[in-house]
Design a protein around this motif. Structure first.
Motif, short mmCIF file in Angstrom:
data_model
loop_
_atom_site.label_atom_id
_atom_site.label_comp_id
_atom_site.label_asym_id
_atom_site.label_seq_id
_atom_site.Cartn_x
_atom_site.Cartn_y
_atom_site.Cartn_z
N HIS A 159 0.83 -1.20 0.00
CA HIS A 159 0.00 0.00 0.00
C HIS A 159 0.87 1.26 0.00
N GLU A 160 1.86 1.31 0.86
CA GLU A 160 2.63 2.54 1.03
C GLU A 160 3.81 2.68 0.07
N GLU A 161 4.44 1.55 -0.25
CA GLU A 161 5.62 1.65 -1.11
C GLU A 161 5.27 1.56 -2.59
N TRP A 162 4.27 0.78 -2.91
CA TRP A 162 3.90 0.61 -4.31
C TRP A 162 2.71 1.49 -4.68
N HIS A 163 2.22 2.22 -3.69
CA HIS A 163 1.10 3.13 -3.90
C HIS A 163 -0.14 2.46 -4.49
N LEU A 164 -0.36 1.23 -4.09
CA LEU A 164 -1.63 0.57 -4.42
C LEU A 164 -2.65 1.06 -3.41
N SER A 165 -3.93 0.99 -3.77
CA SER A 165 -4.94 1.28 -2.76
C SER A 165 -4.84 0.17 -1.71
N ARG A 166 -5.32 0.44 -0.50
CA ARG A 166 -5.23 -0.59 0.53
C ARG A 166 -5.97 -1.86 0.11
N ARG A 167 -7.09 -1.66 -0.57
CA ARG A 167 -7.88 -2.77 -1.07
C ARG A 167 -7.07 -3.65 -2.03
N ALA A 168 -6.46 -2.98 -3.01
CA ALA A 168 -5.67 -3.73 -4.00
C ALA A 168 -4.48 -4.40 -3.32
N ALA A 169 -3.87 -3.68 -2.37
CA ALA A 169 -2.71 -4.26 -1.67
C ALA A 169 -3.11 -5.51 -0.91
N ALA A 170 -4.27 -5.44 -0.26
CA ALA A 170 -4.73 -6.60 0.51
C ALA A 170 -5.02 -7.78 -0.41
N TRP A 171 -5.67 -7.49 -1.56
CA TRP A 171 -5.95 -8.59 -2.51
C TRP A 171 -4.67 -9.19 -3.07
N ALA A 172 -3.71 -8.33 -3.39
CA ALA A 172 -2.45 -8.85 -3.94
C ALA A 172 -1.79 -9.77 -2.92
N THR A 173 -1.80 -9.35 -1.64
CA THR A 173 -1.19 -10.16 -0.59
C THR A 173 -1.92 -11.49 -0.44
N THR A 174 -3.25 -11.42 -0.43
CA THR A 174 -4.04 -12.65 -0.26
C THR A 174 -3.80 -13.60 -1.43
N ALA A 175 -3.81 -13.04 -2.65
CA ALA A 175 -3.61 -13.90 -3.83
C ALA A 175 -2.23 -14.54 -3.79
N GLY A 176 -1.21 -13.74 -3.52
CA GLY A 176 0.16 -14.26 -3.53
C GLY A 176 0.39 -15.32 -2.45
N THR A 177 -0.05 -15.01 -1.23
CA THR A 177 0.19 -15.96 -0.13
C THR A 177 -0.66 -17.22 -0.29
N THR A 178 -1.86 -17.07 -0.84
CA THR A 178 -2.70 -18.26 -1.03
C THR A 178 -2.09 -19.17 -2.09
N ALA A 179 -1.54 -18.56 -3.15
CA ALA A 179 -0.89 -19.38 -4.18
C ALA A 179 0.27 -20.16 -3.57
N LEU A 180 1.07 -19.48 -2.76
CA LEU A 180 2.21 -20.14 -2.13
C LEU A 180 1.73 -21.23 -1.17
N ALA A 181 0.71 -20.90 -0.38
CA ALA A 181 0.20 -21.87 0.59
C ALA A 181 -0.39 -23.10 -0.12
N THR A 182 -1.01 -22.88 -1.29
CA THR A 182 -1.56 -24.00 -2.04
C THR A 182 -0.44 -24.96 -2.44
#
Ligand code: PHE
Length: 452
Positions: free
Chosen positions: A336-359
């Motif tokens: 959110h702060e370094e890449w200037h994504l909206s908090r919403r987009a930042a949260a989705w990016a994190t969820t998508a990335g970590t879920t892919a790894l966890a899968t």
């Protein structure tokens, strides 16, 4: 210092207790309830406890205070915080963000197992088995199932996402205020139940009687690793959370309270587990599977087994959830702060990335078990890389940064709230951060690499 664009209008936590509850939510997790009891059991019970508490007080507490100071001084995400205080040190923040991402890769998987176990306890499915061997079979069948563990892992990630998406105050703070009291209530109920069990005294003796014959030099290193993981230290989690603390939050009291609560939960988890294990005459040395194999079969032999087992796994789910929230926030705040994504987009990016790894990590203990990285499956590799390499490095560099590099006045201002609080132990803190902690951490790190 040029971090103003982050600090203006930054949200802070509301109530006085919030800082403690939110940080304790991060600390108290699977590390306390799943990992601590079996590690203590394997390493001399009471003797391990003494060493563990020494590690918590001499290394954990100073480091938590150091991370709090960095976070609240800079008031931004882990990468931005280190960069704001000293541009060369943003690498330490990257280590933290990456480690948080990688930890979520396996933590979501184990969290998913706890959720599945809670559901199965509630539906009474566990009551069908009779022997520990059957429970073992059930556990192995579940974690190697092609899609069931994935389903629970994804659900757990989405639950974490939902809370993060609500924001710092409405999501993180409110959930901690609800979930942490629930966790303590359940833990105390389970402890009382366990203490009243016939034959439970033997379990308590096992946990508290110091058996120094099991203590070797590596016990200290095991205790230290456990202390760091359990306190959520070395990864920028506490930096990120402290960036939301208020200017008048007393950092010393917060760190002390979090440390005490975290240790209390670990000890109480031992009080819940060992009397139960001993009361049915099972050996306590079953290692990581203690919670998933031994305990369900213990519960099964007790009256109202479904209730106790459901409540116990609810406890694990709640503890895991407040920890996954903190790990998720480290990555979300960074994006959110370094890449200037909206908090919403930042949260989705994190969820998508970590879920892919966890899968992938989840599949790596099942159908993809053939894939090895340096001889480990992905799940074990993530655990090893974060806990044994990135975390000690993060802790070591944090000591060096705060002890040697960070401007003294900044540290003093944070810990005394700009001179409004007394700070008698300042010298002790500096000596610990400059010399003692780095020396011990260096030893742990070398030991983990197999140098000794
Ligand atoms: N402290 C958490 C536990 O004991 C795990 C964790 C580690 C959370 C690092 C955040 C950061 O389970």
């Amino acid at each position: 210092m040029t971090h103003d664009h982050h600090s203006h209008g930054r949200v802070t936590l509301g109530g006085k207790l919030s800082a403690v509850l939110v940080a304790a939510g991060s600390s108290v997790g699977l590390g306390n309830i799943w990992r601590f009891p079996y590690i203590a059991g394997d390493n001399g019970g009471g003797a391990f406890l003494v060493i563990y508490i020494a590690c918590v007080l001499l290394l954990g507490l100073p480091l938590m205070l150091a991370e709090f100071s960095v976070g609240r001084a800079a008031r931004c995400n882990a990468v931005g915080a280190y960069r704001a205080l000293n541009p060369k040190w943003s690498l330490l923040g990257y280590n933290g963000v990456l480690a948080a991402f990688l930890i979520l890769g396996f933590y979501f998987v184990v969290s998913g197992w706890t959720a599945e176990y809670m559901v199965h306890s509630i539906t009474g499915e566990f009551a069908h088995y009779t022997s520990a061997a059957e429970y073992q079979g059930a556990f192995e069948r579940f974690i190697t199932h092609p899609w069931r563990p994935l389903l629970y892992t994804v659900l757990f990630a989405l639950a974490t996402h939902a809370i993060i998406a609500l924001g710092v105050q409405k999501g993180i703070e409110r959930s901690a205020k609800l979930l942490m009291p629930l966790l303590f209530f359940v833990l105390i109920a389970l402890s009382i139940h366990s203490l009243l069990m016939p034959g439970g005294g033997e379990g308590l003796r096992f946990l508290f009687r110091p058996d120094f014959s099991k203590v070797t030099p590596s016990t200290i290193l095991v205790a230290l690793g456990q202390a760091f993981f359990s306190l959520s230290i070395g990864l920028g989690t506490m930096v990120t959370y402290a960036s939301y603390f208020k200017p008048d939050t007393n950092l010393r009291h917060t760190a002390l309270n979090v440390t005490i609560l975290d240790t209390l939960v670990a000890v109480l988890a031992g009080v819940v587990i060992f009397p139960a294990v001993f009361s049915v005459g099972i050996e306590p040395s079953s290692g990581p599977s203690l919670v998933f194999i031994t305990l369900p079969s213990v519960f099964n032999g007790m009256p109202l087994s479904m209730v106790w087992s459901s409540v116990f796994f609810l406890l694990l789910v709640v503890a895991a959830l407040t920890s996954t929230i903190s790990l998720h926030e480290v990555v979300t705040a960074y994006l959110h702060e370094e890449w200037h994504l909206s908090r919403r987009a930042a949260a989705w990016a994190t969820t998508a990335g970590t879920t892919a790894l966890a899968t992938l990590a989840s599949l790596s203990v099942g159908v993809l078990n053939g894939w090895k990285i340096f001889g480990l499956n992905l799940f074990d590799a993530l655990d090893y890389l974060t806990a044994n390499i990135m975390l000690p490095i993060g802790g070591l560099l944090t000591c060096i940064f705060v002890g040697w590099v960070l401007d003294r006045q900044t540290l003093r201002d944070q810990i005394t709230n700009h001179g409004t609080l007394p700070f008698r132990i300042y010298r002790v803190l500096i000596v610990l951060l400059r010399y003692f902690c780095p020396a011990i951490l260096l030893l742990v790190f070398l030991d983990n690499l197999g140098i000794f």
